[in-house]
Design an enzyme around this catalytic site. Structure first.
Site, PDB file in Angstrom:
ATOM      1  N   HIS A  99      76.064  75.336  -3.887  1.00  0.00           N
ATOM      2  CA  HIS A  99      74.663  75.006  -3.638  1.00  0.00           C
ATOM      3  C   HIS A  99      74.066  76.066  -2.737  1.00  0.00           C
ATOM      4  O   HIS A  99      74.753  76.590  -1.859  1.00  0.00           O
ATOM      5  CB  HIS A  99      74.555  73.628  -2.968  1.00  0.00           C
ATOM      6  CG  HIS A  99      73.182  73.067  -3.020  1.00  0.00           C
ATOM      7  ND1 HIS A  99      72.210  73.405  -2.106  1.00  0.00           N
ATOM      8  CD2 HIS A  99      72.607  72.228  -3.910  1.00  0.00           C
ATOM      9  CE1 HIS A  99      71.094  72.775  -2.431  1.00  0.00           C
ATOM     10  NE2 HIS A  99      71.296  72.057  -3.518  1.00  0.00           N
ATOM     11  N   ASP A 135      75.263  67.240  -9.133  1.00  0.00           N
ATOM     12  CA  ASP A 135      75.411  67.194 -10.587  1.00  0.00           C
ATOM     13  C   ASP A 135      76.848  66.976 -11.055  1.00  0.00           C
ATOM     14  O   ASP A 135      77.082  66.788 -12.240  1.00  0.00           O
ATOM     15  CB  ASP A 135      74.891  68.505 -11.212  1.00  0.00           C
ATOM     16  CG  ASP A 135      73.389  68.636 -11.045  1.00  0.00           C
ATOM     17  OD1 ASP A 135      72.705  67.627 -11.263  1.00  0.00           O
ATOM     18  OD2 ASP A 135      72.917  69.723 -10.693  1.00  0.00           O
TER      19      ASP A 135
HETATM   20  N1  CMC Z   1      81.515  78.584  -9.670  1.00  0.00           N
HETATM   21  C1  CMC Z   1      82.162  79.743  -9.380  1.00  0.00           C
HETATM   22  N2  CMC Z   1      81.700  80.639  -8.496  1.00  0.00           N
HETATM   23  C2  CMC Z   1      80.562  80.370  -7.868  1.00  0.00           C
HETATM   24  C3  CMC Z   1      79.843  79.182  -8.110  1.00  0.00           C
HETATM   25  C4  CMC Z   1      80.364  78.279  -9.048  1.00  0.00           C
HETATM   26  N3  CMC Z   1      79.723  77.132  -9.317  1.00  0.00           N
HETATM   27  N4  CMC Z   1      78.731  79.171  -7.340  1.00  0.00           N
HETATM   28  C5  CMC Z   1      78.752  80.317  -6.652  1.00  0.00           C
HETATM   29  N5  CMC Z   1      79.857  81.036  -6.952  1.00  0.00           N
HETATM   30  C6  CMC Z   1      80.291  82.306  -6.359  1.00  0.00           C
HETATM   31  C7  CMC Z   1      79.418  83.456  -6.856  1.00  0.00           C
HETATM   32  O1  CMC Z   1      79.953  84.047  -8.020  1.00  0.00           O
HETATM   33  C8  CMC Z   1      79.464  84.367  -5.650  1.00  0.00           C
HETATM   34  O2  CMC Z   1      80.711  85.003  -5.648  1.00  0.00           O
HETATM   35  P1  CMC Z   1      80.861  86.522  -5.031  1.00  0.00           P
HETATM   36  O3  CMC Z   1      80.525  86.379  -3.569  1.00  0.00           O
HETATM   37  O4  CMC Z   1      82.262  86.901  -5.294  1.00  0.00           O
HETATM   38  O5  CMC Z   1      79.870  87.368  -5.764  1.00  0.00           O
HETATM   39  C9  CMC Z   1      79.446  83.405  -4.452  1.00  0.00           C
HETATM   40  O6  CMC Z   1      80.036  82.205  -4.959  1.00  0.00           O
HETATM   41  C10 CMC Z   1      78.082  83.135  -3.904  1.00  0.00           C
HETATM   42  O7  CMC Z   1      77.279  82.665  -4.968  1.00  0.00           O
HETATM   43  P2  CMC Z   1      75.731  82.877  -5.113  1.00  0.00           P
HETATM   44  O8  CMC Z   1      75.402  82.871  -6.560  1.00  0.00           O
HETATM   45  O9  CMC Z   1      75.286  84.047  -4.282  1.00  0.00           O
HETATM   46  O10 CMC Z   1      75.177  81.580  -4.395  1.00  0.00           O
HETATM   47  P3  CMC Z   1      73.770  80.961  -4.601  1.00  0.00           P
HETATM   48  O11 CMC Z   1      73.423  80.275  -3.334  1.00  0.00           O
HETATM   49  O12 CMC Z   1      72.795  81.976  -5.089  1.00  0.00           O
HETATM   50  O13 CMC Z   1      74.031  79.936  -5.791  1.00  0.00           O
HETATM   51  C11 CMC Z   1      74.055  78.051  -7.172  1.00  0.00           C
HETATM   52  C12 CMC Z   1      73.826  78.582  -5.741  1.00  0.00           C
HETATM   53  C13 CMC Z   1      73.835  76.555  -7.173  1.00  0.00           C
HETATM   54  C14 CMC Z   1      73.054  78.723  -8.115  1.00  0.00           C
HETATM   55  C15 CMC Z   1      75.508  78.386  -7.593  1.00  0.00           C
HETATM   56  O14 CMC Z   1      76.432  77.806  -6.701  1.00  0.00           O
HETATM   57  C16 CMC Z   1      75.803  77.943  -9.016  1.00  0.00           C
HETATM   58  O15 CMC Z   1      75.487  78.659  -9.950  1.00  0.00           O
HETATM   59  N6  CMC Z   1      76.445  76.738  -9.197  1.00  0.00           N
HETATM   60  C17 CMC Z   1      76.698  76.224 -10.530  1.00  0.00           C
HETATM   61  C18 CMC Z   1      75.461  75.584 -11.110  1.00  0.00           C
HETATM   62  C19 CMC Z   1      75.174  74.262 -10.442  1.00  0.00           C
HETATM   63  O16 CMC Z   1      76.040  73.399 -10.302  1.00  0.00           O
HETATM   64  N7  CMC Z   1      73.907  74.067 -10.078  1.00  0.00           N
HETATM   65  C20 CMC Z   1      73.423  72.809  -9.485  1.00  0.00           C
HETATM   66  C21 CMC Z   1      72.992  72.964  -8.076  1.00  0.00           C
HETATM   67  S1  CMC Z   1      72.734  71.381  -7.263  1.00  0.00           S
HETATM   68  C22 CMC Z   1      71.382  70.676  -8.128  1.00  0.00           C
HETATM   69  C23 CMC Z   1      70.094  71.298  -7.724  1.00  0.00           C
HETATM   70  O17 CMC Z   1      69.504  70.805  -6.771  1.00  0.00           O
HETATM   71  O18 CMC Z   1      69.693  72.276  -8.352  1.00  0.00           O
END
Ligand code: CMC
Length: 457
Positions: free
Chosen positions: A316, A373
């Site tokens: 998240h 989710d």
């Molecule tokens: N599975 C595997 N790796 C992950 C995931 C995941 N679900 N989420 C983040 N990472 C890794 C990402 O690849 C990155 O790795 P590295 O540092 O090696 O490059 C690191 O963790 C940081 O990730 P980020 O993308 O910079 O983090 P963010 O804050 O931009 O992303 C997120 C937040 C929700 C978009 C992401 O965690 C994600 O894509 N999760 C899966 C989709 C999901 O479940 N979304 C629902 C969110 S809750 C409902 C809502 O309110 O939207």
């Protein structure tokens, strides 16, 4: 406990190109600190650059408080755990939109207003038949919500002096009709006749009845299912400045009406990184089963994919600990499955996945915990909601938050057209080469010139 920042004395200084500017600091009621850089460009000529807005606050808001490090979520000051245990969704919606819990009379009025506005215009009902049966219900939902502005045009322009009553009616209409639209889009997708709302049923029971009853088979409304749905909708009701809410505020800042702004929010929510993740979680679990059921190797695949594959329902932007909503949903998932005597092997798979991820250095180092989710889809499955409808359920829950945020924004005297800037990194000024000059543009003046020359002759 966080160190308290004094709003009277706190300032921040920034030196740009040798010029030092002092900026005021805003401190929120929970000691959140923001540097107010409103004067930055005027004073220094510079702007801030913040991809994904990881460090950018877009507004001050009195609706929802979220502490991602501590796993805290409160609506208007009330802990979400308490609201989920002791309230109904419609009361929480009232709280978010009006800023306080309704008293007995207000609760009664609110319920009867929601009943009064639950039907949709018959011409609008016919629009459903124009969509192909494979249309994703989120696309239909968004299109139908923006269409409300054509059938109920009292808010066709979002004027700053819009009468309060018109906004209240539009908000009530939307709250009530979204539920009908959602159920109708499901009935359309399975080719069954629409079931109209019933004024003797409460909000969640009414929705379930519209979804699952049919002329040949009445639906038995079970209290455990109604309770689970109430809890799920409450937990989704608001989440401060997330992607879809920011879309609602941003689109609303152009002074467009509430229906159009919410329609934009629905589109943003559809994305798999946001609300669309609930559908992706179940598809991911199905994928694991298809690949032979090894959770360990699936997790390894995610880890080595370098961000190309994700564990949906994990991670998240704000929570760096277990999402408080996921804790409640996980509990609720166990009770619903038990009450309905549903034995879903996907729950075992999800539990195994969670356990592996919570003990794996990759996920621990990145603070990736289950989010809202992860378990919600399993409850929806148990109560018979198909996976294409999962994100529609999220939208139904998030609606009061969108309305409250849209209203708060328009009531804020500082509310401006939201228009970020950019740093241009394209080519510097240049001219078209002769071979790029369009012959049509070239010919027009020549013809004109010829006609002019002929006249002269
Ligand atoms: N599975 C595997 N790796 C992950 C995931 C995941 N679900 N989420 C983040 N990472 C890794 C990402 O690849 C990155 O790795 P590295 O540092 O090696 O490059 C690191 O963790 C940081 O990730 P980020 O993308 O910079 O983090 P963010 O804050 O931009 O992303 C997120 C937040 C929700 C978009 C992401 O965690 C994600 O894509 N999760 C899966 C989709 C999901 O479940 N979304 C629902 C969110 S809750 C409902 C809502 O309110 O939207």
């Amino acid at each position: 406990m966080k160190k308290k920042t004094s709003p009277e004395t706190a300032t921040a200084q920034l030196t740009v190109n040798g010029k030092t500017v002092t900026f005021p600091v805003r401190v929120g009621s929970e000691n959140e600190v923001a540097i107010d850089i409103s004067r930055l460009r005027k004073e220094t000529g510079a702007i801030t650059l913040d991809y994904g807005y990881l460090n950018t606050g877009s507004c001050e808001s009195a609706i929802t408080y979220l502490d991602g490090e501590e796993g805290v979520l409160r609506y208007r000051g009330y802990p979400v755990e308490e609201l989920a245990a002791k309230s109904r969704f419609v009361e929480v919606a009232y709280l978010l939109i009006n800023g306080r819990m309704p008293d007995a009379q207000e609760r009664q009025q609110w319920s009867s207003l929601l009943n009064q506005h639950s039907m949709i215009h018959e011409d609008m009902r016919r629009v459903f038949y124009q969509y192909p049966e494979y249309a994703h219900p989120m696309a239909v939902l968004s299109a139908m919500v923006v269409s409300l502005s054509t059938f109920y045009p009292e808010l066709s322009q979002h004027r700053p002096d819009e009468p309060e009553e018109a906004i209240t009616i539009a908000a009530t209409r939307l709250m009530s009709k979204l539920r009908t639209i959602a159920a109708f889009s499901y009935k359309k997708s399975i080719g069954e006749p629409f079931v109209y709302p019933r004024s003797d049923l409460k909000y969640c029971a009414n929705f379930l009845n519209m979804m699952f009853s049919s002329p040949v088979c009445p639906y038995e409304i079970r209290p455990e299912v109604v309770k689970a749905l109430n809890v799920l909708l409450i937990l989704h009701a608001d989440h401060e400045q997330n992607c879809s809410t920011s879309a609602v505020r941003l689109v609303g800042s152009a002074r467009v009406n509430l229906y159009a702004s919410v329609s934009a929010g629905i589109c943003a929510l559809w994305g798999p990184l946001h609300g669309g993740a609930n559908q992706m979680v179940v598809e991911m679990l199905e994928d694991i089963i298809r690949r032979g059921g090894s959770v360990k190797s699936y997790v390894e695949g995610v880890k080595t994919s370098k961000g190309k594959e994700l564990l949906y329902g994990f991670g998240h932007r704000v929570y760096k600990t277990y999402d408080p909503r996921a804790k409640i949903i996980k509990q609720s998932c166990h009770s619903v499955l038990k009450a309905l005597k549903v034995n879903d092997s996907m729950l075992d798979l999800a539990l195994e996945l969670e356990d592996i991820a919570l003990h794996d250095d990759y996920f621990l180092a990145r603070n990736l915990y289950p989010n809202v989710d992860f378990y919600s889809g399993l409850i929806y499955r148990a109560i018979g909601i198909p996976r294409e409808m999962f994100t529609v359920m999220f939208a139904l829950g998030r609606l009061p938050g969108w309305i409250a945020q849209w209203k708060e924004a328009r009531e804020d005297a500082r509310f401006k057209l939201q228009r970020p800037r950019q740093i241009y990194v394209g080519p510097p000024r240049r001219n078209l080469a002769p071979e790029h000059v369009s012959s049509e543009v070239d010919e027009a003046p020549r013809r004109k010139h010829t006609a002019h020359a002929k006249r002269k002759a």
